[in-house]
Design an enzyme around this catalytic site. Structure first.
Site, PDB file in Angstrom:
ATOM      1  CG  ASP A  59      -1.879   1.143   1.296  1.00 11.41           C
ATOM      2  OD1 ASP A  59      -1.668   2.138   0.582  1.00 11.41           O
ATOM      3  OD2 ASP A  59      -2.833   1.078   2.084  1.00 11.41           O
ATOM      4  CG  ASN A  83      -1.426   4.045 -12.590  1.00  9.95           C
ATOM      5  OD1 ASN A  83      -2.054   4.767 -13.372  1.00  9.95           O
ATOM      6  ND2 ASN A  83      -1.946   2.923 -12.099  1.00  9.95           N
ATOM      7  CE1 TYR A 147      -8.506  11.645  -9.355  1.00 13.51           C
ATOM      8  CE2 TYR A 147      -9.213  13.179 -11.064  1.00 13.51           C
ATOM      9  CZ  TYR A 147      -8.537  12.039 -10.685  1.00 13.51           C
ATOM     10  OH  TYR A 147      -7.880  11.291 -11.633  1.00 13.51           O
ATOM     11  CB  ALA A 149      -7.366  20.020  -4.700  1.00 14.49           C
ATOM     12  CE  LYS A 151      -4.932  12.175 -10.173  1.00 14.17           C
ATOM     13  NZ  LYS A 151      -3.882  11.128 -10.145  1.00 14.17           N
TER      14      LYS A 151
END
Length: 263
Positions: A59, A83, A147, A149, A151
């Site tokens: 993880d 990724n 999301y 923010a 990226k």
């Protein structure tokens, strides 16, 4: 015969990560694939059709697991592909702390921390850091605020670390796909039509990502209208405010949000 180049791919148990692995094998790389579920990673390795795929369950949000990944990589790494990611959509007022923290940990903190752990091995290989971001890291979309923010942050990290590592031989590529047909699509399916979203296959995203990696490009955006919108966003953000703001207020978008709330 020289040894194949090494690549570490996180979030490789499904979606884009799986197709990145398949394409890596096709290009002659020896991947180390990381994810939380052994069976999913094993399926990816079988689909890649190579005995050169190594599997590690870990993880990336856990410091101890990142250390295990570093140990598995050893002293040399040609390509790191950050990724792994997660997504929760909806009005910001509907997102609880767990959802916000999960996106920040997975989409932003983990790639930064794993990159830090991999730097010695990347320096030895004069390798490449690849961060899988999103068009939403340029065009901040309503109902994808948290999301977006993360990226935006990943894009900023990519630019900063590229400049920090200039002259070392280590390159950085930021890949910004548009919405992709993966399991995460279930999170935002109701918004696809109201927000006029175009979805790509994970295979196409992976192929375009590897094209950018092989060419040593600093960034990669999808072919299509989104590439133009990114340029408009950077030069004339108020135009995007008006256009996307109207989409956010449209009746069919608000109905889609209610559908998501009931799901």
């Amino acid at each position: 015969m020289t040894d194949p180049k090494s690549v570490l791919i996180t979030g490789a148990g499904s979606g884009i990560g799986r197709d990145l692995t398949i394409e890596a094998v096709r290009l002659g790389y020896a991947p180390l694939i990381v994810g939380r579920t052994w069976s999913s990673l094993e399926e990816t390795a079988q689909m890649a059709g190579s005995d050169k795929v190594a599997i590690l369950t870990a993880d990336v949000t856990r410091p101890e697991d990142r250390r295990r990944i570093a140990e598995a990589v050893g002293g040399r790494l040609d390509v790191l592909i950050n990724n792994a990611g997660c997504l929760t959509v909806g009005p910001v007022g509907d997102l609880d702390d767990d959802a916000l923290e999960r996106m920040v940990r997975t989409n932003l903190l983990a790639p930064m921390a794993l990159t830090r752990e991999m730097l010695p091995a990347l320096r030895v290989a004069r390798g490449r850091i690849v961060n899988i971001g999103s068009v939403f890291g340029d065009i901040a979309y309503p109902y994808f605020a948290a999301y977006s923010a993360t990226k935006f942050g990943l894009r900023g990290f990519s630019d900063a670390i590229r400049r920090e590592l200039s002259g070392t031989g280590v390159g950085v590529t930021y890949v910004a796909p548009r919405a992709t047909r993966t399991a995460a699509e279930a999170e935002f399916g109701a918004l696809i039509e109201p927000l006029d979203m175009v979805l790509d296959s994970a295979e196409r995203v992976a192929t375009e990502a590897w094209e950018a990696i092989q060419a040593g490009r600093r960034e990669s955006f999808p072919r299509g209208k989104e590439r133009f919108f990114v340029k408009v966003q950077r030069l004339f953000p108020s135009l995007v405010d008006r256009s996307v703001g109207a989409q956010a207020r449209a009746e069919n978008t608000l109905q889609a949000i209610e559908t998501l709330r009931r799901a």
